[in-house]
Motif scaffolding. Sequence first.
Motif, PDB file in Angstrom:
ATOM      1  N   GLY A  20      -7.858   1.348  12.280  1.00  0.00           N
ATOM      2  CA  GLY A  20      -8.199   2.212  13.404  1.00  0.00           C
ATOM      3  C   GLY A  20      -8.709   3.577  12.981  1.00  0.00           C
ATOM      4  O   GLY A  20      -9.071   4.396  13.827  1.00  0.00           O
ATOM      5  N   GLY A  21      -8.742   3.818  11.645  1.00  0.00           N
ATOM      6  CA  GLY A  21      -9.236   5.088  11.127  1.00  0.00           C
ATOM      7  C   GLY A  21      -8.091   6.023  10.780  1.00  0.00           C
ATOM      8  O   GLY A  21      -7.014   5.969  11.369  1.00  0.00           O
ATOM      9  N   GLY A  22      -8.330   6.897   9.831  1.00  0.00           N
ATOM     10  CA  GLY A  22      -7.323   7.883   9.483  1.00  0.00           C
ATOM     11  C   GLY A  22      -6.980   7.882   8.006  1.00  0.00           C
ATOM     12  O   GLY A  22      -7.194   6.900   7.283  1.00  0.00           O
ATOM     13  N   ALA A  23      -6.441   9.000   7.546  1.00  0.00           N
ATOM     14  CA  ALA A  23      -6.092   9.213   6.146  1.00  0.00           C
ATOM     15  C   ALA A  23      -4.774   8.524   5.800  1.00  0.00           C
ATOM     16  O   ALA A  23      -3.921   8.300   6.665  1.00  0.00           O
ATOM     17  CB  ALA A  23      -5.995  10.704   5.860  1.00  0.00           C
ATOM     18  N   THR A  24      -4.613   8.206   4.522  1.00  0.00           N
ATOM     19  CA  THR A  24      -3.400   7.524   4.067  1.00  0.00           C
ATOM     20  C   THR A  24      -2.762   8.170   2.844  1.00  0.00           C
ATOM     21  O   THR A  24      -1.585   7.938   2.556  1.00  0.00           O
ATOM     22  CB  THR A  24      -3.712   6.053   3.724  1.00  0.00           C
ATOM     23  N   PHE A  25      -3.523   9.001   2.130  1.00  0.00           N
ATOM     24  CA  PHE A  25      -3.073   9.505   0.832  1.00  0.00           C
ATOM     25  C   PHE A  25      -1.779  10.310   0.927  1.00  0.00           C
ATOM     26  O   PHE A  25      -0.818  10.061   0.184  1.00  0.00           O
ATOM     27  CB  PHE A  25      -4.166  10.360   0.185  1.00  0.00           C
ATOM     28  N   GLU A  26      -1.730  11.272   1.811  1.00  0.00           N
ATOM     29  CA  GLU A  26      -0.579  12.170   1.863  1.00  0.00           C
ATOM     30  C   GLU A  26       0.705  11.431   2.216  1.00  0.00           C
ATOM     31  O   GLU A  26       1.779  11.744   1.690  1.00  0.00           O
ATOM     32  CB  GLU A  26      -0.832  13.307   2.860  1.00  0.00           C
ATOM     33  N   THR A  27       0.610  10.448   3.094  1.00  0.00           N
ATOM     34  CA  THR A  27       1.796   9.678   3.457  1.00  0.00           C
ATOM     35  C   THR A  27       2.302   8.870   2.268  1.00  0.00           C
ATOM     36  O   THR A  27       3.513   8.822   1.992  1.00  0.00           O
ATOM     37  CB  THR A  27       1.482   8.742   4.638  1.00  0.00           C
ATOM     38  N   ASP A  34      -8.911   8.511   0.507  1.00  0.00           N
ATOM     39  CA  ASP A  34      -9.016   8.195   1.939  1.00  0.00           C
ATOM     40  C   ASP A  34     -10.370   7.612   2.327  1.00  0.00           C
ATOM     41  O   ASP A  34     -10.498   6.991   3.388  1.00  0.00           O
ATOM     42  CB  ASP A  34      -8.731   9.448   2.772  1.00  0.00           C
ATOM     43  N   LYS A  35     -11.379   7.766   1.478  1.00  0.00           N
ATOM     44  CA  LYS A  35     -12.675   7.142   1.742  1.00  0.00           C
ATOM     45  C   LYS A  35     -12.605   5.623   1.545  1.00  0.00           C
ATOM     46  O   LYS A  35     -13.399   4.881   2.130  1.00  0.00           O
ATOM     47  CB  LYS A  35     -13.744   7.690   0.780  1.00  0.00           C
ATOM     48  N   ARG A  36     -11.679   5.177   0.715  1.00  0.00           N
ATOM     49  CA  ARG A  36     -11.635   3.770   0.324  1.00  0.00           C
ATOM     50  C   ARG A  36     -10.461   3.016   0.938  1.00  0.00           C
ATOM     51  O   ARG A  36     -10.594   1.859   1.277  1.00  0.00           O
ATOM     52  CB  ARG A  36     -11.576   3.673  -1.205  1.00  0.00           C
ATOM     53  N   ARG A  37      -9.338   3.700   1.052  1.00  0.00           N
ATOM     54  CA  ARG A  37      -8.129   3.057   1.579  1.00  0.00           C
ATOM     55  C   ARG A  37      -7.823   3.700   2.934  1.00  0.00           C
ATOM     56  O   ARG A  37      -7.054   4.653   3.038  1.00  0.00           O
ATOM     57  CB  ARG A  37      -6.984   3.163   0.580  1.00  0.00           C
ATOM     58  N   ASN A  70       0.825  -1.218   0.000  1.00  0.00           N
ATOM     59  CA  ASN A  70       0.000   0.000   0.000  1.00  0.00           C
ATOM     60  C   ASN A  70       0.852   1.259   0.000  1.00  0.00           C
ATOM     61  O   ASN A  70       0.337   2.362  -0.180  1.00  0.00           O
ATOM     62  CB  ASN A  70      -0.999  -0.001   1.160  1.00  0.00           C
ATOM     63  N   GLY A  71       2.163   1.119   0.210  1.00  0.00           N
ATOM     64  CA  GLY A  71       3.076   2.251   0.103  1.00  0.00           C
ATOM     65  C   GLY A  71       3.203   3.109   1.347  1.00  0.00           C
ATOM     66  O   GLY A  71       4.039   4.015   1.391  1.00  0.00           O
ATOM     67  N   TYR A  72       2.397   2.816   2.367  1.00  0.00           N
ATOM     68  CA  TYR A  72       2.363   3.684   3.552  1.00  0.00           C
ATOM     69  C   TYR A  72       3.671   3.621   4.340  1.00  0.00           C
ATOM     70  O   TYR A  72       4.132   4.632   4.878  1.00  0.00           O
ATOM     71  CB  TYR A  72       1.196   3.279   4.451  1.00  0.00           C
ATOM     72  N   ASN A  73       4.273   2.447   4.416  1.00  0.00           N
ATOM     73  CA  ASN A  73       5.518   2.271   5.172  1.00  0.00           C
ATOM     74  C   ASN A  73       6.771   2.467   4.321  1.00  0.00           C
ATOM     75  O   ASN A  73       7.890   2.312   4.824  1.00  0.00           O
ATOM     76  CB  ASN A  73       5.584   0.855   5.760  1.00  0.00           C
ATOM     77  N   LEU A  74       6.588   2.793   3.064  1.00  0.00           N
ATOM     78  CA  LEU A  74       7.708   2.809   2.127  1.00  0.00           C
ATOM     79  C   LEU A  74       8.516   4.113   2.237  1.00  0.00           C
ATOM     80  O   LEU A  74       8.734   4.824   1.258  1.00  0.00           O
ATOM     81  CB  LEU A  74       7.195   2.601   0.700  1.00  0.00           C
TER      82      LEU A  74
END
Length: 439
Positions: free
Chosen positions: A224-231, A217-220, A184-188
């Motif tokens: 626990g909740g929270g946005a992911t796009f910017e990261t 952010d509505k889909r991914r 998902n690229g979040y930890n990359l």
Amino acid sequence: MADSAHYKPSRFNFKTRNENGDLVVYNSYTGVVGVVPEEDQATVEAALKPQAVLTELDGILADLKEGGLLVAAEEDEFAKADDLHRELFERDDLFELTIMPTEECNFRCVYCYEDFAVKEMKPEIREGIKNLVAERAPHIKYLNISWFGGEPTEAPDVILELSAYFLELCEKYGIQYSSAMTTNGYNLKPDLFKKLVDDCRITSYNITLDGCGEEHDKRRIKKGGGATFETILSNLKAMKETDYEYHCQLRTNFDKNSLDEVPRLMDYLLDVFDGDPRFPVYYRNIGKWGGPNDESLEVCDGSQGIKEMFSLHKKAKDKGLSLAVIENIIAPHSHVCYAALPFHFVIGANGLVRKCTVALDLAENHVGQLDETGNLNLNEERFNLWVEANETVDSGCQKCFFRPSCQGAACPLERIQNGIQPCPPTKTHMKYALDVLTS
């Protein structure tokens, strides 16, 4: 000089008109696609009629021969297709694993079908994988490893440990190594990305962006909740600033509610990546894949979803984005599912051996259990369900123009579940696929 032998149209031809009105010809055995000049269209149309026999090939007809659209009159194309099948399915120089270092994930995407019940891979399973590959290594020339999850970067130590071992074996035995990751690229973050490329030689990535900002952010959604796009975008921008040679496919899963958002994302990606060819795009309609939210998903189903998929690729191409996947979908073998290949296995974090990464809980997909010694302990009956039901037993597939591409093995899962051999979307919507490539 004219060719005086006898020729016939290949049984693997397809022709259509693209949106510009051009005549487009394609051969699935060679993968050749051509746009016919207007002045040659009548000649080509006549030459490719099913019962045509030609004795002199020059000009455009010589080009058709070169592309495999015209073949020698005595050519046994069924035998050629059989040889092509054996060339892939009977390979003994290649070994492929999809490894799930953990089945936990830091996201909870609305369309996800996984249950996240199994956590990080334990040491005995890692040892089993090492022993499995070590046993195969003296006999192979190619080793392909794909990292999957859950989210594989939630267990980076497993990836680093196993990759180091694989690379050591490949060095010892002169094996060509390749490695890819669906993440998902979040930890990359830059430090991890550097380790994955430098230390693990993972040079192909698949990262999903389902819109810009809030739409994504509505889909991914973060666990626990929270946005992911910017990261994710921050990590992708840092990847872009490196001079590494890698391929990072940016995938977008769309539904009825997000279709209008996708072109805006295209413009955003054009601005961010500025034509960097390392970041091609790919679009896929969301399906009801077995997750808890299936009933609430507004999916673009069936033929409409496939048409929308190709339409989005056409828009992306017109805007100047790279389409690595679409450009490769017409090649021989390109639609053979990895699950159908006898040399490909999916190893779960608990050592469960599967063939498919979608139907994780399907009993028929549980084909073995890896032990610490490296034995897969295969259930041969279940294993054979995936690797033996293809064009070799399906007379309809044997006669199909698209046979060299999918070989009756586009989706063994659907055959197992529904008792039918599904045709890949590219075949059933070939006109749209060729339109993307040629207009």
